[in-house]
Scaffold this active site. Structure first.
Site, PDB file in Angstrom:
ATOM      1  N   LYS A  76     -27.894  23.762   0.536  1.00  8.68           N
ATOM      2  CA  LYS A  76     -27.215  22.787   1.395  1.00  8.68           C
ATOM      3  C   LYS A  76     -26.274  23.452   2.402  1.00  8.68           C
ATOM      4  O   LYS A  76     -25.892  22.832   3.382  1.00  8.68           O
ATOM      5  CB  LYS A  76     -26.444  21.782   0.541  1.00  8.68           C
ATOM      6  N   ASN A  77     -25.901  24.706   2.149  1.00  8.95           N
ATOM      7  CA  ASN A  77     -25.063  25.415   3.107  1.00  8.95           C
ATOM      8  C   ASN A  77     -25.909  25.669   4.356  1.00  8.95           C
ATOM      9  O   ASN A  77     -27.083  26.009   4.261  1.00  8.95           O
ATOM     10  CB  ASN A  77     -24.565  26.732   2.502  1.00  8.95           C
ATOM     11  N   HIS A  78     -25.317  25.535   5.504  1.00 11.74           N
ATOM     12  CA  HIS A  78     -26.052  25.640   6.761  1.00 11.74           C
ATOM     13  C   HIS A  78     -26.245  27.083   7.245  1.00 11.74           C
ATOM     14  O   HIS A  78     -26.888  27.312   8.271  1.00 11.74           O
ATOM     15  CB  HIS A  78     -25.337  24.846   7.859  1.00 11.74           C
ATOM     16  N   PHE A  79     -25.702  28.053   6.519  1.00 14.62           N
ATOM     17  CA  PHE A  79     -25.699  29.435   6.999  1.00 14.62           C
ATOM     18  C   PHE A  79     -27.090  29.938   7.392  1.00 14.62           C
ATOM     19  O   PHE A  79     -27.300  30.383   8.522  1.00 14.62           O
ATOM     20  CB  PHE A  79     -25.073  30.376   5.954  1.00 14.62           C
ATOM     21  N   THR A  81     -19.890  27.419   7.842  1.00 14.87           N
ATOM     22  CA  THR A  81     -21.232  26.849   7.699  1.00 14.87           C
ATOM     23  C   THR A  81     -21.336  25.961   6.461  1.00 14.87           C
ATOM     24  O   THR A  81     -22.395  25.416   6.178  1.00 14.87           O
ATOM     25  CB  THR A  81     -22.282  27.971   7.604  1.00 14.87           C
TER      26      THR A  81
END
Length: 173
Positions: A39-42, A148
């Site tokens: 789920k982290n956008h990194f 992010t």
């Protein structure tokens, strides 16, 4: 409260940019991978920035760690965390206690090719400034970007555009 440790730095001789986070969250620790929480956008931001032909709608969280790491290293980008170890329940940086910071003096002596540090959010920068001064590293440019993390309330597309602009500018220098 559990004591957790960060990962080793992901850098090589070509790394001129270092992205510095705080410390891995629970999902990242379970996956044994930087930004291992899908789920982290990194990683989505990194792929959309460094792979121009990447399918914009394909989420990259499930891609193999080796592929993700290779993409960064091939583009002169390394990863690390400012915190070496801490006590924390859950994954929120606001729950960090009794932190021990990584030794950046030794790191920069071993990795003299790093010219820019990009803080992945204000918390990474805050922890850095608890122990270090930017003036201690005159050959390194420090810049903070929006986190992010999915907990960041800012617009994801604004965050994507900020990261793209910064990384593309640095890559062209």
């Amino acid at each position: 409260m559990t004591r957790i440790n960060s990962f080793k730095p992901l850098v090589d001789k070509k790394s001129e940019i270092l992205i510095l986070g705080t410390i891995p969250g629970e999902k990242s620790l379970e996956a044994n991978c930087y930004y291992g929480n899908a789920k982290n956008h990194f990683w989505d931001i990194i792929y959309r920035t460094l792979k121009p032909n990447h399918d914009f709608y394909e989420l990259v969280g499930a891609k193999p760690k080796t592929e993700k790491y290779k993409l960064l290293l091939d583009n002169g980008i390394g990863l690390w965390d400012i915190i070496e170890s801490c006590e924390r329940t859950g994954s929120s940086d606001s729950k960090i206690k009794n932190e021990v910071l990584n030794d950046l003096h030794s790191f920069f002596q071993r990795n003299m090719n790093i010219k820019t540090v990009l803080f992945n959010g204000g918390k990474a920068q805050k922890y850095f400034l608890k122990q270090y001064s930017i003036n201690q590293f005159p050959d390194v440019d420090f810049q903070r970007l929006n986190s992010t993390s999915t907990l960041n309330p800012n617009n994801t597309f604004e965050i994507l555009n900020e990261w793209k602009r910064k990384i593309k500018t640095l890559a062209n220098n």
